[in-house]
Design a protein around this motif. Structure first.
Motif, PDB file in Angstrom:
ATOM      1  N   HIS A 140      10.704  15.770  -9.721  1.00 31.86           N
ATOM      2  CA  HIS A 140      11.291  14.606  -9.444  1.00 31.86           C
ATOM      3  C   HIS A 140      11.968  13.979 -10.299  1.00 31.86           C
ATOM      4  CE1 HIS A 140      11.358  15.747  -5.500  1.00 31.86           C
ATOM      5  NE2 HIS A 140       9.941  16.278  -5.363  1.00 31.86           N
ATOM      6  N   PRO A 141      12.493  13.794 -11.175  1.00 30.92           N
ATOM      7  CA  PRO A 141      12.526  13.018 -12.478  1.00 30.92           C
ATOM      8  C   PRO A 141      13.343  11.684 -12.043  1.00 30.92           C
ATOM      9  CG  PRO A 141      13.829  14.934 -12.833  1.00 30.92           C
ATOM     10  CD  PRO A 141      12.902  15.148 -11.890  1.00 30.92           C
ATOM     11  N   GLY A 142      13.108  10.807 -12.557  1.00 32.44           N
ATOM     12  CA  GLY A 142      13.894   8.972 -12.208  1.00 32.44           C
ATOM     13  C   GLY A 142      13.062   8.832 -11.125  1.00 32.44           C
ATOM     14  N   VAL A 143      12.035   9.562 -10.137  1.00 34.30           N
ATOM     15  CA  VAL A 143      11.887   8.821  -8.987  1.00 34.30           C
ATOM     16  C   VAL A 143      10.580   7.701  -9.898  1.00 34.30           C
ATOM     17  CG1 VAL A 143      10.146   9.237  -6.879  1.00 34.30           C
ATOM     18  CG2 VAL A 143      12.556  10.985  -7.762  1.00 34.30           C
ATOM     19  N   LEU A 144      10.223   8.041 -10.726  1.00 28.53           N
ATOM     20  CA  LEU A 144       9.382   7.649 -11.222  1.00 28.53           C
ATOM     21  C   LEU A 144       9.648   6.078 -11.055  1.00 28.53           C
ATOM     22  CD1 LEU A 144       5.989   7.125 -11.616  1.00 28.53           C
ATOM     23  CD2 LEU A 144       6.337   8.020 -14.018  1.00 28.53           C
ATOM     24  N   ARG A 145      10.596   5.431 -12.377  1.00 22.82           N
ATOM     25  CA  ARG A 145      11.247   4.606 -12.458  1.00 22.82           C
ATOM     26  C   ARG A 145      11.515   3.470 -10.705  1.00 22.82           C
ATOM     27  NH1 ARG A 145      13.359   7.710 -16.161  1.00 22.82           N
ATOM     28  NH2 ARG A 145      15.562   7.776 -14.853  1.00 22.82           N
ATOM     29  N   LEU A 146      11.930   4.190  -9.872  1.00 17.01           N
ATOM     30  CA  LEU A 146      12.302   3.236  -9.034  1.00 17.01           C
ATOM     31  C   LEU A 146      10.717   2.932  -8.168  1.00 17.01           C
ATOM     32  CD1 LEU A 146      15.233   6.181  -7.441  1.00 17.01           C
ATOM     33  CD2 LEU A 146      15.575   3.656  -8.949  1.00 17.01           C
ATOM     34  N   ALA A 147       9.930   4.058  -8.135  1.00 17.46           N
ATOM     35  CA  ALA A 147       8.704   4.104  -7.395  1.00 17.46           C
ATOM     36  C   ALA A 147       8.168   2.900  -8.253  1.00 17.46           C
ATOM     37  CB  ALA A 147       7.633   4.822  -7.514  1.00 17.46           C
ATOM     38  N   ILE A 148       8.172   2.452  -9.998  1.00 18.42           N
ATOM     39  CA  ILE A 148       7.758   1.419 -10.086  1.00 18.42           C
ATOM     40  C   ILE A 148       8.181  -0.354 -10.388  1.00 18.42           C
ATOM     41  CG2 ILE A 148       7.480   0.395 -12.288  1.00 18.42           C
ATOM     42  CD1 ILE A 148       6.501   2.818 -13.160  1.00 18.42           C
ATOM     43  N   LEU A 176       0.809  -1.348   0.091  1.00 21.50           N
ATOM     44  CA  LEU A 176       0.382  -0.204   0.001  1.00 21.50           C
ATOM     45  C   LEU A 176       0.903   0.947  -0.086  1.00 21.50           C
ATOM     46  CD1 LEU A 176      -2.837   1.340   0.521  1.00 21.50           C
ATOM     47  CD2 LEU A 176      -2.534   1.279   2.862  1.00 21.50           C
ATOM     48  N   VAL A 177       1.826   1.364   0.838  1.00 15.06           N
ATOM     49  CA  VAL A 177       2.573   2.404   0.986  1.00 15.06           C
ATOM     50  C   VAL A 177       4.125   2.460  -0.314  1.00 15.06           C
ATOM     51  CG1 VAL A 177       4.762   3.334   2.016  1.00 15.06           C
ATOM     52  CG2 VAL A 177       3.020   2.396   3.380  1.00 15.06           C
ATOM     53  N   ALA A 178       4.643   1.572  -0.826  1.00 15.21           N
ATOM     54  CA  ALA A 178       4.638   1.618  -1.998  1.00 15.21           C
ATOM     55  C   ALA A 178       3.598   2.110  -2.673  1.00 15.21           C
ATOM     56  CB  ALA A 178       5.131  -0.081  -2.807  1.00 15.21           C
ATOM     57  N   ALA A 179       2.480   1.264  -2.961  1.00 15.99           N
ATOM     58  CA  ALA A 179       1.274   1.852  -4.506  1.00 15.99           C
ATOM     59  C   ALA A 179       1.547   3.329  -4.113  1.00 15.99           C
ATOM     60  CB  ALA A 179       0.021   1.410  -4.072  1.00 15.99           C
ATOM     61  N   ILE A 180       0.846   4.420  -3.025  1.00 17.64           N
ATOM     62  CA  ILE A 180       0.990   5.363  -2.694  1.00 17.64           C
ATOM     63  C   ILE A 180       2.003   6.213  -2.494  1.00 17.64           C
ATOM     64  CG2 ILE A 180       0.976   7.040  -0.946  1.00 17.64           C
ATOM     65  CD1 ILE A 180      -1.088   5.548   0.737  1.00 17.64           C
ATOM     66  N   MET A 181       3.069   5.737  -2.770  1.00 17.04           N
ATOM     67  CA  MET A 181       4.455   6.449  -3.675  1.00 17.04           C
ATOM     68  C   MET A 181       4.696   6.275  -4.808  1.00 17.04           C
ATOM     69  SD  MET A 181       7.185   7.606  -2.412  1.00 17.04           S
ATOM     70  CE  MET A 181       8.448   8.975  -3.793  1.00 17.04           C
ATOM     71  N   LEU A 182       4.283   5.140  -5.329  1.00 17.41           N
ATOM     72  CA  LEU A 182       4.548   5.543  -6.839  1.00 17.41           C
ATOM     73  C   LEU A 182       2.969   6.443  -7.004  1.00 17.41           C
ATOM     74  CD1 LEU A 182       4.681   4.756  -9.852  1.00 17.41           C
ATOM     75  CD2 LEU A 182       2.096   2.576  -9.382  1.00 17.41           C
ATOM     76  N   VAL A 183       1.780   6.225  -7.335  1.00 13.98           N
ATOM     77  CA  VAL A 183       0.914   7.758  -7.100  1.00 13.98           C
ATOM     78  C   VAL A 183       1.393   8.822  -7.130  1.00 13.98           C
ATOM     79  CG1 VAL A 183      -0.870   8.795  -7.107  1.00 13.98           C
ATOM     80  CG2 VAL A 183      -0.681   5.876  -7.018  1.00 13.98           C
ATOM     81  N   LEU A 184       2.096   9.061  -5.972  1.00 16.56           N
ATOM     82  CA  LEU A 184       2.443  10.517  -5.716  1.00 16.56           C
ATOM     83  C   LEU A 184       4.028  10.676  -7.304  1.00 16.56           C
ATOM     84  CD1 LEU A 184       2.532  11.090  -2.050  1.00 16.56           C
ATOM     85  CD2 LEU A 184       1.308  11.657  -3.644  1.00 16.56           C
ATOM     86  N   ALA A 185       5.246  10.054  -7.832  1.00 15.43           N
ATOM     87  CA  ALA A 185       5.950   9.522  -8.170  1.00 15.43           C
ATOM     88  C   ALA A 185       5.468  10.340  -9.025  1.00 15.43           C
ATOM     89  CB  ALA A 185       6.787   8.353  -8.691  1.00 15.43           C
ATOM     90  N   ILE A 186       4.096   9.575 -10.023  1.00 16.31           N
ATOM     91  CA  ILE A 186       3.357  10.107 -10.929  1.00 16.31           C
ATOM     92  C   ILE A 186       3.147  11.294 -11.436  1.00 16.31           C
ATOM     93  CG2 ILE A 186       1.540   9.429 -12.133  1.00 16.31           C
ATOM     94  CD1 ILE A 186       1.812   6.526 -11.588  1.00 16.31           C
ATOM     95  N   VAL A 187       2.342  12.119  -9.772  1.00 15.60           N
ATOM     96  CA  VAL A 187       2.047  13.713  -9.956  1.00 15.60           C
ATOM     97  C   VAL A 187       3.039  14.380 -10.163  1.00 15.60           C
ATOM     98  CG1 VAL A 187       0.580  14.873  -8.735  1.00 15.60           C
ATOM     99  CG2 VAL A 187      -0.331  12.698  -9.120  1.00 15.60           C
ATOM    100  N   HIS A 188       4.124  14.467  -9.525  1.00 13.36           N
ATOM    101  CA  HIS A 188       5.394  14.685  -9.167  1.00 13.36           C
ATOM    102  C   HIS A 188       6.573  14.099 -10.418  1.00 13.36           C
ATOM    103  CE1 HIS A 188       3.982  16.685  -5.715  1.00 13.36           C
ATOM    104  NE2 HIS A 188       3.958  15.930  -5.064  1.00 13.36           N
TER     105      HIS A 188
END
Length: 298
Positions: free
Chosen positions: A87-95, A71-83
């Protein structure tokens, strides 16, 4: 909004570390087969039944923690998409963390189905260590942003590279050592056939090499910030880990110390990742450093 993604990145790292502790509790209390099936705890019940006793509760609690981690990882993924622009590069790590966490759940099912075979348990722990490292990388990117290139001296970079290589060696030999010993996750679980007394000494060799490298990191980088701080943090964790390892060996492997040893091992992974990343410098600092070197050369 930036505060939200920072909190989420720290929460992601924290939960990835915590589940190593809860998974360790499962293994060390012999509760690995407390729930006999997956995703249900028994063929008839999703939650533990009284007949399973404390072992069922411990194993089910670890599964619940797995849901929290996802759940926490999924929330982080949503925020990484929004930002994603800020925050370039964070989305790939969140995925990667979400995919890895789901894979961990599936591998956990395989571990149960194969009755805690040491190789599957070792894979399970190895992926946890990787996920902790990726989560530390992601948190660093959220807080510090993108870095242009490697900085520091040749000695610092060389020592950091050697340390980064040695850490997974120590973790892997530690997995083999645990798989040879008494804490296999269930009273009837198989061991890997290695001699635990010999493996303790084998494990100590790369561990002491890692300690020496960490001392070198501190001596080479104590004046450089933030690298010196993270190198000292890494050294402190390694010293604590070595102390616990020696004490637990002499006391007959009490489960509290073995559990702490497991958690600190992934904390060392996280500290190694952050120490290495702290050698990276922003683009502006890279240009300024080049200018200084050119003036000195002139």
């Amino acid at each position: 909004m930036t505060r939200g993604i920072r909190i989420a990145s720290i929460a992601t790292l924290a939960t990835q570390i915590i589940i190593v502790g809860t998974g360790g509790a499962v293994r060390l209390t012999g509760s690995g087969l407390g729930c006999t099936t997956w995703p249900y705890c028994t063929p008839e019940s999703f939650v533990p039944v009284p007949e399973q006793g404390i072992h069922g509760i411990i194993e089910f609690a670890n599964r619940v923690m797995g849901g929290v981690v996802l759940l926490v990882a999924a929330i982080m993924l949503v925020l990484a998409i929004v930002h994603r622009r800020r925050h370039p590069g964070v989305l790939r790590l969140a995925i990667l963390i979400v995919v890895g966490t789901i894979a961990q759940a599936l591998i956990g099912a395989v571990v149960v189905f194969l009755h805690l075979r040491p190789d599957t348990v070792g894979i399970h722990f190895s992926i946890s260590a990787v996920l902790v490292g990726v989560a530390a990388w992601m948190a660093w990117r959220v807080f510090r942003g993108r870095r242009a290139r490697w900085g520091g001296s040749l000695a610092q970079r060389s020592l950091m590279l050697a340390t980064t290589v040695m850490v997974p060696v120590v973790v892997y030999v530690g997995i083999l050592t645990t798989g040879s010993g008494p804490h296999a996750g269930d009273g009837g679980a198989a061991r890997n056939g290695l001699d635990p007394a010999v493996m303790q000494h084998v494990h100590a060799l790369p561990a002491y090499a890692l300690l020496a490298l960490a001392v070198g990191l501190v001596l080479a980088g104590w004046r450089m910030r933030p690298f010196g701080i993270w190198a000292a943090t890494l050294l402190g964790l390694i010293v604590l880990q070595a102390t616990i390892g020696i004490v637990q060996s002499n006391l007959g492997l009490p489960i509290a110390l073995v559990g702490a040893h497991m958690v600190i091992s992934v904390m060392i992974v996280a500290a190694t990742v952050v120490a290495a990343l702290s050698l990276r410098v922003p683009a502006a600092e890279s240009v300024e450093a080049d200018d200084v070197r050119e003036r000195v050369a002139a």
